[in-house]
Motif scaffolding. Structure first.
Motif, mmCIF file in Angstrom:
data_model
loop_
_atom_site.group_PDB
_atom_site.id
_atom_site.type_symbol
_atom_site.label_atom_id
_atom_site.label_comp_id
_atom_site.label_asym_id
_atom_site.label_seq_id
_atom_site.Cartn_x
_atom_site.Cartn_y
_atom_site.Cartn_z
ATOM 1 N N TYR A 72 -7.872 8.278 1.509
ATOM 2 C CA TYR A 72 -7.433 6.944 1.092
ATOM 3 C C TYR A 72 -6.765 6.978 -0.271
ATOM 4 C CZ TYR A 72 -10.088 5.397 5.076
ATOM 5 O OH TYR A 72 -10.551 5.236 6.350
ATOM 6 N N TRP A 88 -3.918 4.519 -2.064
ATOM 7 C CA TRP A 88 -3.035 3.349 -1.898
ATOM 8 C C TRP A 88 -1.711 3.529 -2.642
ATOM 9 C CZ3 TRP A 88 -6.079 2.464 1.583
ATOM 10 C CH2 TRP A 88 -7.399 2.057 1.456
ATOM 11 N N GLN A 116 -4.015 2.866 6.805
ATOM 12 C CA GLN A 116 -3.492 4.123 6.274
ATOM 13 C C GLN A 116 -3.717 5.309 7.200
ATOM 14 O OE1 GLN A 116 -4.765 5.943 2.277
ATOM 15 N NE2 GLN A 116 -2.629 5.389 2.057
ATOM 16 N N ALA A 124 -0.977 -0.808 4.554
ATOM 17 C CA ALA A 124 -2.283 -0.386 4.030
ATOM 18 C C ALA A 124 -2.505 -0.992 2.659
ATOM 19 C CB ALA A 124 -2.339 1.137 3.968
#
Ligand SMILES: [Zn+2]
Ligand SMILES: [Zn+2]
Length: 340
Positions: A144, A146, A261, A276
């Protein structure tokens, strides 16, 4: 040396022993200090609530007009039974707060849900140094990462523009408290924004305490449907694939969720796009925050607790899992993605 901690996990929630109050309790108690307005943190049945000023209208709307609420500003100190407490911006949603507790010079911080990137709406996350830090780990996996708010905003704006050129209405799906307002902010100025009434009601609450939101109109499915043509509509996850959404002609649909994502495009085949965007910190955001607090002990409360606490221990940070029942509001978006 005896562990100086002064909190305990009980069946009602996290309890501050000398302060005699609970943090985001899940069962009725006398005094609940609330980190933010999401349903897994702010529950019904408390004799008294203490929260940030911006969270008050959200609690009233979601729990009840008649509940007793004491509000504070960020950084304002209050003493409860000898414990000094103050709320600090968590950057998660509007009004979200980390709860700092100090007793006999020892500091414990409960982060609630938090996000380290400034989304332009929530008061930006503020780092608070402490002896013990209670962190979430919703997206506590290295996969993860972003995009910056500026980057995903550009992607969303481009998508809206393409839809308009193809004669389509851009329909965004996102949770009503937090995500919906982020979507509004990201595509501000790119068309007229219509929101579902569940979002409109929350927006009104936020505006009533002085939050400046992008312009929007609450959608009336009987009357204003035609005027949405080529414009933007924001709906909560529960309406995805519903009969209501099907009333919007020529629509292109996008799901907005951190889970997008890793799910891959085949996972959103019944939607046309996915963005996402999340109200939670990503892997690096979590790690950098935990390190920067300089906490000697870290509790990991929800999400990827096992992986994240194991990783912290490997890099020399004393971390343990704390079994709370906090979830995350993005779960409804996650279910949506996984079952389609
Ligand atoms: Zn939350
Ligand atoms: Zn949560």
């Amino acid at each position: 040396m005896k562990n100086p901690t002064f909190i305990r996990l009980t069946d009602k929630g996290i309890y501050c022993i000398p302060g005699k109050f609970y943090i985001d309790p899940w069962k009725p108690v006398d005094l609940a200090v609330i980190s933010h307005g999401h349903g897994d943190h702010a529950r019904w049945g408390m004799k008294k609530y203490l929260c940030h000023r911006f969270t008050k209208p959200i609690l009233k709307h979601r729990i009840g007009e008649d509940i007793e609420i004491q509000t504070v500003e960020y950084g304002e100190e209050t003493i409860i039974n000898g414990v000094k407490i103050s709320l600090h911006p968590a950057g998660h949603i509007i009004g979200s707060a980390q709860i700092r507790m100090e007793y006999k010079g020892y500091v414990i911080v409960f982060s609630g849900d938090y996000k380290t990137d400034d989304d332009g709406l929530s008061t930006p996350f503020e780092l608070v140094k402490c002896n013990e830090f209670i962190t979430e780990s919703t997206f506590g996996l290295p996969i993860y990462n972003w995009l910056k708010p500026q980057e995903y905003s550009e992607l969303m704006q481009t998508w809206v523009q393409q839809n308009r050129e193809n004669g389509k209405t851009s329909v965004f799906i996102g949770y009503s408290l937090g995500k919906a307002q982020r979507i509004m902010k990201s595509i501000e100025g790119r068309g007229k924004i219509f929101v579902h009434q569940s979002i409109g009601k929350l927006n009104e609450g936020m505006e009533s305490v002085g939050i400046d939101l992008p312009e929007y109109e609450t959608l009336n499915f009987q009357e204003s449907l035609k005027s949405t043509n080529g414009e933007i509509v924001i709906l909560p996850p529960a309406l995805f694939d519903s009969n209501i959404i099907k009333k919007i002609p020529n629509r292109a649909t996008a799901i907005c969720s951190g889970w997008m994502q890793v799910r891959g495009s085949r996972r959103w085949r019944s939607a046309d796009a996915g963005f996402a965007i999340s109200d939670h910190a990503d892997w690096n955001g979590l790690i950098e925050t935990v390190k920067a607090t300089e906490a000697e002990k870290v509790y990991v409360t929800h999400g990827q607790t096992a992986v994240f606490s194991k990783y912290l221990n490997e890099i020399g940070i004393n971390a343990v899992e704390l079994k709370t029942i906090f979830g995350d509001e993005e779960t409804t978006e996650k279910e949506l993605i996984e079952t389609k």
